[in-house]
Design an enzyme around this catalytic site. Sequence first.
Site, mmCIF file in Angstrom:
data_model
loop_
_atom_site.group_PDB
_atom_site.id
_atom_site.type_symbol
_atom_site.label_atom_id
_atom_site.label_comp_id
_atom_site.label_asym_id
_atom_site.label_seq_id
_atom_site.Cartn_x
_atom_site.Cartn_y
_atom_site.Cartn_z
ATOM 1 N N ALA A 124 0.866 -1.177 0.000
ATOM 2 C CA ALA A 124 0.000 0.000 0.000
ATOM 3 C C ALA A 124 0.906 1.231 0.000
ATOM 4 O O ALA A 124 2.093 1.135 0.292
ATOM 5 C CB ALA A 124 -0.863 -0.023 1.246
ATOM 6 N N GLU A 133 -0.688 -9.264 -1.092
ATOM 7 C CA GLU A 133 -2.127 -9.497 -0.889
ATOM 8 C C GLU A 133 -2.866 -9.458 -2.228
ATOM 9 O O GLU A 133 -3.758 -10.254 -2.490
ATOM 10 C CB GLU A 133 -2.692 -8.454 0.086
ATOM 11 C CG GLU A 133 -2.162 -8.655 1.507
ATOM 12 C CD GLU A 133 -2.601 -7.564 2.474
ATOM 13 O OE1 GLU A 133 -2.298 -6.381 2.195
ATOM 14 O OE2 GLU A 133 -3.248 -7.880 3.476
ATOM 15 N N GLU A 166 4.207 -5.701 7.118
ATOM 16 C CA GLU A 166 3.445 -4.647 7.805
ATOM 17 C C GLU A 166 3.784 -4.506 9.277
ATOM 18 O O GLU A 166 3.760 -3.399 9.823
ATOM 19 C CB GLU A 166 1.931 -4.906 7.659
ATOM 20 C CG GLU A 166 1.359 -4.597 6.302
ATOM 21 C CD GLU A 166 1.450 -5.734 5.304
ATOM 22 O OE1 GLU A 166 2.262 -6.658 5.533
ATOM 23 O OE2 GLU A 166 0.737 -5.707 4.301
ATOM 24 N N GLY A 181 0.539 -5.084 0.758
ATOM 25 C CA GLY A 181 -0.610 -5.038 -0.151
ATOM 26 C C GLY A 181 -0.292 -5.617 -1.518
ATOM 27 O O GLY A 181 -1.193 -6.086 -2.222
HETATM 28 N N1 CAA Z 1 4.634 3.437 0.074
HETATM 29 C C1 CAA Z 1 5.134 4.649 -0.243
HETATM 30 N N2 CAA Z 1 6.423 4.871 -0.568
HETATM 31 C C2 CAA Z 1 7.235 3.795 -0.559
HETATM 32 C C3 CAA Z 1 6.793 2.506 -0.240
HETATM 33 C C4 CAA Z 1 5.422 2.343 0.087
HETATM 34 N N3 CAA Z 1 4.908 1.139 0.386
HETATM 35 N N4 CAA Z 1 7.836 1.664 -0.326
HETATM 36 C C5 CAA Z 1 8.893 2.386 -0.692
HETATM 37 N N5 CAA Z 1 8.539 3.680 -0.833
HETATM 38 C C6 CAA Z 1 9.386 4.791 -1.274
HETATM 39 C C7 CAA Z 1 10.518 5.052 -0.311
HETATM 40 O O1 CAA Z 1 10.119 5.943 0.717
HETATM 41 C C8 CAA Z 1 11.555 5.668 -1.228
HETATM 42 O O2 CAA Z 1 11.185 7.011 -1.446
HETATM 43 P P1 CAA Z 1 12.321 8.117 -1.679
HETATM 44 O O3 CAA Z 1 13.101 7.659 -2.857
HETATM 45 O O4 CAA Z 1 11.546 9.355 -1.874
HETATM 46 O O5 CAA Z 1 13.129 8.115 -0.415
HETATM 47 C C9 CAA Z 1 11.350 4.928 -2.541
HETATM 48 O O6 CAA Z 1 10.023 4.372 -2.465
HETATM 49 C C10 CAA Z 1 12.327 3.806 -2.781
HETATM 50 O O7 CAA Z 1 12.352 2.972 -1.634
HETATM 51 P P2 CAA Z 1 13.716 2.387 -1.051
HETATM 52 O O8 CAA Z 1 14.729 3.450 -0.971
HETATM 53 O O9 CAA Z 1 13.365 1.644 0.177
HETATM 54 O O10 CAA Z 1 14.123 1.397 -2.240
HETATM 55 P P3 CAA Z 1 14.791 -0.032 -2.152
HETATM 56 O O11 CAA Z 1 14.948 -0.491 -3.543
HETATM 57 O O12 CAA Z 1 15.978 -0.007 -1.244
HETATM 58 O O13 CAA Z 1 13.718 -0.982 -1.434
HETATM 59 C C11 CAA Z 1 11.532 -1.918 -1.055
HETATM 60 C C12 CAA Z 1 12.495 -1.247 -2.055
HETATM 61 C C13 CAA Z 1 12.089 -3.304 -0.650
HETATM 62 C C14 CAA Z 1 10.217 -2.090 -1.723
HETATM 63 C C15 CAA Z 1 11.427 -1.035 0.207
HETATM 64 O O14 CAA Z 1 11.119 0.288 -0.179
HETATM 65 C C16 CAA Z 1 10.364 -1.451 1.169
HETATM 66 O O15 CAA Z 1 10.591 -2.348 1.975
HETATM 67 N N6 CAA Z 1 9.179 -0.800 1.120
HETATM 68 C C17 CAA Z 1 8.123 -0.977 2.052
HETATM 69 C C18 CAA Z 1 7.388 -2.267 1.837
HETATM 70 C C19 CAA Z 1 6.252 -2.362 2.812
HETATM 71 O O16 CAA Z 1 6.389 -2.163 3.990
HETATM 72 N N7 CAA Z 1 5.063 -2.728 2.285
HETATM 73 C C20 CAA Z 1 3.905 -2.840 3.079
HETATM 74 C C21 CAA Z 1 3.178 -1.534 3.059
HETATM 75 S S1 CAA Z 1 1.812 -1.520 4.159
HETATM 76 C C22 CAA Z 1 0.599 -2.380 3.372
HETATM 77 O O17 CAA Z 1 0.749 -2.829 2.288
HETATM 78 C C23 CAA Z 1 -0.651 -2.483 4.187
HETATM 79 C C24 CAA Z 1 -1.699 -3.367 3.660
HETATM 80 O O18 CAA Z 1 -1.896 -4.448 4.120
HETATM 81 C C25 CAA Z 1 -2.574 -2.887 2.604
#
Ligand code: CAA
Length: 696
Positions: free
Chosen positions: A63, A105, A125, A102
């Site tokens: 998400a 999911e 999450e 998400g």
């Molecule tokens: N939402 C918004 N922005 C996000 C994001 C997300 N889920 N995931 C990453 N970003 C953004 C980061 O803030 C970063 O932004 P900036 O460049 O402006 O700093 C950019 O995307 C790149 O991210 P990384 O620097 O972390 O890039 P990476 O290649 O090192 O890693 C990744 C990529 C493994 C996807 C890592 O970003 C990550 O772990 N992201 C979060 C994943 C996560 O927690 N997902 C669950 C979200 S909650 C959810 O989904 C709830 C639900 O049940 C519906």
Amino acid sequence: MSQPVTVTRDGNVAIVTIDNPPVNAMSFHVREPLHARLLELRDDSSVEALVLACAGRTFVAGADITEFGKPIQYPFLPEIIDLIETFQKPTVAAVHGTALGGGLELAMGCHFRVAEASAKMGLPEVKLGILPGAGGTQRLPRLVGPSKALKMIVSGTPIGAKDALASGLVDEVVDGDLLANAIRFAREKAASKATLIAVSQRDDKLAPVRANMAAFDAEIAEVLKKSKGLDAPKTCAQSVRNALTMPFAEAATAERNFFHELVKGDQSRAQRHLFFAEREANKVPGVGKDDKPRKIAKVGVIGAGTMGGGISMSFVNGGIPVTILEMSDEALKRGLGVIEKNYGISVSRGSLTEEAKAKRMSMFKGTTDYADLADCDLIIEAVFEEMGVKEKVFGTLDKIAKPGAILASNTSYLDVNEIAKFTSRPQDVLGMHFFSPANVMKLLEIVRGSKTAPDVIATAIAVGKAIGKVPVVVGVCHGFVGNRMLGARGAEAEDLLLEGATPAQADKVFTDFGWPMGTYQMWDLAGLDIGWRTRKSLGKTAAIGDALCEQGRYGQKTGKGYYLYPDGRTPVSDPEVEALIVEKAREKGINRRDISNEEITERMMYPMINEGARILEEGIAIRSSDIDTVWVNGYGFPVGKGGPMFWAELVGLPKIVERLDYWYGKTGKEVYNPSPLLRKLAAQNGSFADATKAAA
Ligand code: CAA
């Protein structure tokens, strides 16, 4: 800008592609067209199968976290996933990169998942203080079984494609063209006319576990052992348990309610803050995209003691060979022996194979000759903390290091600008301050000298990330960010004991707060003799600390310090120390009194916040969130409280200033004197983030 959702056709297969850089997060501007296109495709009789794919570097990574805490706009992700489940034709997710939260999911809403061999899948999450809120706690147990789902969801750790295939999360792993294979797979499924069962309707992996709920409850108790007072792990486990005790729809509604409850709580706010803080820390003023990191293929480390050994292990673990330099063959042998022993422990715990251990050991080269560092791209010294010693080391490095090599000091306190002056190349000199044990702790303070070149900073950040560290760039001052604030946190520790507290009481305030240990336990672990020596060199005294050292009580390593350590590790209160404290108080004419837990918090943690504000004011830290990143990754500040500066705002800056003023008035000690920035923000009801913005 490209369309966030496009539909293309390959004969009778429709391909829906999500394109929302950088990580294809499920933002509103993706959800809206995705929902609309899916509705059309579901009812389009010319479409016989659907492939859901993503453009760019990854499948949907979750998400959009930036939307959390704000009113979420329709269509919601769970509705989209439910809609996919209503398709009466095969739906296939084509997974590359990371399908997280998400994203996974969404993929589990499809009948099938085809993944690239390098793909990773997980529900992280919990690390954001929430639970998967779009059916993840219900569908994952149905695909991989409740036990594995429980572990994956409570830890938040993703699994690789091979594991996903073996456990039933994906149906095929492909080596070649992912999309072509996903289309082929979808077409085969459509042609087979096999009965399609939505994941939410599967029951085969749940039934056997339902028959023995007591055993599953024991598994829950086991995985929650490490939940550190956080709400999200418990809620995740409860929600997985609901998959076994409730019908899907009811459990999915409960999951959604849990999600809404957690997302508005302080713990999740704190953990989301830390997620963005860690990423923000990589953005450094004056270091731009053109400052390309230098190539680091070989590292030199000077000193094979505890720090040097740990630093060397960090690089080797990250795949970079290391040459370690020591003064004598014996010291070198000892240092390499400790490293080998540490890897041996990993082997005995099952986290490393004998083969991997041998490979890592082969990446170390030991030497006593500086000339052997001539081919290193980065050289880090971890020698004695004394300017004269640093002068010799850097003077020699200046002579032997190749042009363009980066010369780093692991100093915890010393002036990096001063150190840079011992070379003819101050632009290549910086501090790279690791935290003990360096092969475990994630924090890396990168100390930027006044002459450090921007590409040297970029290199330190890049190599730090490559070896799994969390880099934070800080400025030059005594103790930088972390140790300087640690000094403020411990400034009143001696007087609190004299005035009436006990080590056990004060440490309990810390552990109840969520710290892994309290101040006196930490001192015992680090060794009391270090502070004693420093005090003596500065002509300072500490009645209790000095007396303990005079009795040979140096802490854990001597089996006693502020506490007794009968088993070598676990602190036990010692009546003799309590008697010593009473005695020293009497000598000083102090009438000991009851000290409340609130007073301990105010006199230890508020000065730390005050010092953080000073650090921010002086520009030693670029932003307050960098300070939080330092403390969570280097000192065990509880993640659920978001770091000291985030926590200070939860407490309320006006309250902190009011109490600092009170203690300043009472004691006159500078550590309580509120920094002008803190006072200003408190008066304006402002936040540290506002101060950072104003300074930018
Ligand atoms: N939402 C918004 N922005 C996000 C994001 C997300 N889920 N995931 C990453 N970003 C953004 C980061 O803030 C970063 O932004 P900036 O460049 O402006 O700093 C950019 O995307 C790149 O991210 P990384 O620097 O972390 O890039 P990476 O290649 O090192 O890693 C990744 C990529 C493994 C996807 C890592 O970003 C990550 O772990 N992201 C979060 C994943 C996560 O927690 N997902 C669950 C979200 S909650 C959810 O989904 C709830 C639900 O049940 C519906």
